[in-house]
Design a protein around this motif. Sequence first.
Motif, PDB file in Angstrom:
ATOM      1  N   ASP A 124       0.910  64.058 -25.604  1.00  0.00           N
ATOM      2  CA  ASP A 124       1.635  63.209 -24.660  1.00  0.00           C
ATOM      3  C   ASP A 124       1.442  61.737 -25.054  1.00  0.00           C
ATOM      4  N   PRO A 125       2.526  60.956 -25.093  1.00  0.00           N
ATOM      5  CA  PRO A 125       2.414  59.555 -25.491  1.00  0.00           C
ATOM      6  C   PRO A 125       1.407  58.753 -24.668  1.00  0.00           C
ATOM      7  N   ALA A 126       1.371  58.963 -23.373  1.00  0.00           N
ATOM      8  CA  ALA A 126       0.430  58.230 -22.529  1.00  0.00           C
ATOM      9  C   ALA A 126      -1.007  58.581 -22.893  1.00  0.00           C
ATOM     10  N   GLU A 127      -1.234  59.850 -23.220  1.00  0.00           N
ATOM     11  CA  GLU A 127      -2.576  60.288 -23.609  1.00  0.00           C
ATOM     12  C   GLU A 127      -2.981  59.658 -24.949  1.00  0.00           C
ATOM     13  N   MET A 128      -2.045  59.592 -25.877  1.00  0.00           N
ATOM     14  CA  MET A 128      -2.334  58.998 -27.187  1.00  0.00           C
ATOM     15  C   MET A 128      -2.650  57.506 -27.058  1.00  0.00           C
ATOM     16  N   ILE A 129      -1.878  56.798 -26.272  1.00  0.00           N
ATOM     17  CA  ILE A 129      -2.111  55.363 -26.070  1.00  0.00           C
ATOM     18  C   ILE A 129      -3.446  55.134 -25.373  1.00  0.00           C
ATOM     19  N   ALA A 130      -3.760  55.961 -24.392  1.00  0.00           N
ATOM     20  CA  ALA A 130      -5.051  55.846 -23.697  1.00  0.00           C
ATOM     21  C   ALA A 130      -6.201  56.100 -24.668  1.00  0.00           C
ATOM     22  N   TRP A 131      -6.044  57.080 -25.561  1.00  0.00           N
ATOM     23  CA  TRP A 131      -7.078  57.374 -26.546  1.00  0.00           C
ATOM     24  C   TRP A 131      -7.281  56.180 -27.477  1.00  0.00           C
ATOM     25  N   LEU A 138       8.040  54.612 -29.335  1.00  0.00           N
ATOM     26  CA  LEU A 138       8.360  55.130 -27.997  1.00  0.00           C
ATOM     27  C   LEU A 138       9.489  54.338 -27.359  1.00  0.00           C
ATOM     28  N   ASP A 139       9.457  53.032 -27.535  1.00  0.00           N
ATOM     29  CA  ASP A 139      10.504  52.176 -26.987  1.00  0.00           C
ATOM     30  C   ASP A 139      11.856  52.529 -27.607  1.00  0.00           C
TER      31      ASP A 139
END
Length: 69
Positions: A3-10, A59-60
């Motif tokens: 998930d993109p949000a998970e990758m960015i958080a990592w 993502l954008d």
Amino acid sequence: MTDPAEMIAWLDRRIASAQTWLADHGRRSKKPRPEMEIETKEYDIARFEEIRGAYLKALDRRDQAGSAA
């Protein structure tokens, strides 16, 4: 796929961890680590920030392509 949000958080956690390490063990600490270790952490931070930026840009573009379709 992650998930993109998970990758960015990592990536954010990895950057914060390396910055904390530099604050605790960097050149200005009471007992700094060897210069090679400091340079490695600085390099890690730069690469993680670069990856994060590219990931956000992709993502954008994906979101813009999805809304245009």
